[in-house]
Scaffold this motif. Structure first.
Motif, PDB file in Angstrom:
ATOM      1  N   ALA A  63       4.043  -0.881   4.010  1.00  0.00           N
ATOM      2  CA  ALA A  63       3.306   0.233   2.969  1.00  0.00           C
ATOM      3  C   ALA A  63       4.951   1.563   2.818  1.00  0.00           C
ATOM      4  O   ALA A  63       5.925   0.749   3.112  1.00  0.00           O
ATOM      5  N   LEU A  78      -4.072   6.701  10.946  1.00  0.00           N
ATOM      6  CA  LEU A  78      -4.310   6.242  10.206  1.00  0.00           C
ATOM      7  C   LEU A  78      -3.420   5.256  10.018  1.00  0.00           C
ATOM      8  O   LEU A  78      -2.747   4.295   9.243  1.00  0.00           O
ATOM      9  N   ALA A  79      -1.881   6.193   9.232  1.00  0.00           N
ATOM     10  CA  ALA A  79      -1.338   5.739   8.891  1.00  0.00           C
ATOM     11  C   ALA A  79      -0.499   4.836   9.941  1.00  0.00           C
ATOM     12  O   ALA A  79       0.019   3.815   9.632  1.00  0.00           O
ATOM     13  N   GLU A  82      -0.380  -3.176   9.613  1.00  0.00           N
ATOM     14  CA  GLU A  82      -0.866  -4.157   9.158  1.00  0.00           C
ATOM     15  C   GLU A  82      -0.606  -4.854   7.697  1.00  0.00           C
ATOM     16  O   GLU A  82      -0.767  -5.732   7.435  1.00  0.00           O
ATOM     17  N   ARG A  83      -0.051  -3.899   6.719  1.00  0.00           N
ATOM     18  CA  ARG A  83       0.920  -4.164   5.704  1.00  0.00           C
ATOM     19  C   ARG A  83       2.137  -3.240   5.308  1.00  0.00           C
ATOM     20  O   ARG A  83       1.878  -2.258   5.629  1.00  0.00           O
ATOM     21  N   GLU A 113      -3.756   5.393  -0.679  1.00  0.00           N
ATOM     22  CA  GLU A 113      -4.124   6.266   0.709  1.00  0.00           C
ATOM     23  C   GLU A 113      -4.097   7.361   0.618  1.00  0.00           C
ATOM     24  O   GLU A 113      -2.533   7.089   0.233  1.00  0.00           O
ATOM     25  N   LEU A 160       0.902   4.648   0.865  1.00  0.00           N
ATOM     26  CA  LEU A 160       0.383   5.905   1.714  1.00  0.00           C
ATOM     27  C   LEU A 160       1.271   7.687   1.363  1.00  0.00           C
ATOM     28  O   LEU A 160       2.392   7.799   0.586  1.00  0.00           O
ATOM     29  N   ILE A 171      -1.993   1.493   9.586  1.00  0.00           N
ATOM     30  CA  ILE A 171      -2.293   0.664   7.728  1.00  0.00           C
ATOM     31  C   ILE A 171      -0.964   0.072   8.227  1.00  0.00           C
ATOM     32  O   ILE A 171      -0.887  -1.032   7.806  1.00  0.00           O
ATOM     33  N   VAL A 190       0.690  -1.465   0.021  1.00  0.00           N
ATOM     34  CA  VAL A 190      -0.314   0.110  -0.418  1.00  0.00           C
ATOM     35  C   VAL A 190       1.204   1.790   0.470  1.00  0.00           C
ATOM     36  O   VAL A 190       1.818   1.257   0.676  1.00  0.00           O
TER      37      VAL A 190
END
Length: 143
Positions: A111, A101-102, A108-109, A59, A29, A105, A27
């Motif tokens: 980034a 939020l960053a 979880e993944r 995102e 960011l 994320i 992902v």
């Protein structure tokens, strides 16, 4: 856990996507205040579509972008002034929400923080990456 950062200043979209894929990024960011670009493929809608076509999420975290006075200072080479203005911005609720939020994320993944500047040393994404590292203990890798 590794958090990557990448700047597209000196790269094409295919080069950026290739670098992200090689690094295992899942992902992106986007930490630009304004997700528009004169560089082909790097405006928000096209960038999102291109990344998603390659299986990479996107995102846009506008709250983690540098406010206009900070961007102006950076363009003039006044990195210290940009940093001061950015730290002030990071105290705002919008910035804190985007940072939370960053962090979520990044936990979880795999980034990558994306911004324009090729060199992370003179870019606010370095500051954001360090804030995420403080919250998560992740390693930072500049691509």
């Amino acid at each position: 856990m590794i958090l990557s950062t990448i700047g597209y200043e000196a790269a094409t979209l295919p080069e950026v996507i290739g670098t992200l894929r090689t690094a295992g990024v899942e992902v992106v960011l986007d930490v630009r205040a304004v997700a528009a670009s004169r560089r082909a493929g790097f405006s928000k809608t096209m960038l999102r579509a291109s990344l998603e076509a390659e299986g990479i999420g996107y995102e846009h975290l506008r709250g983690l972008g540098t406010p206009k006075p900070g961007r102006d200072a950076a363009r003039k080479g006044r990195i210290g002034e940009m940093e001061t203005l950015f730290f002030e911005h990071m105290a705002t609720p919008e910035a804190q929400d985007a940072l939370a939020l960053a962090v979520a994320i990044a936990r979880e993944r795999p980034a990558a923080l994306l911004c324009y500047e090729a060199c992370a040393a003179g870019c606010h994404r370095r500051i954001v990456a360090n804030m995420i590292r403080k919250a998560t203990g992740c390693e930072i890798r500049d691509l």
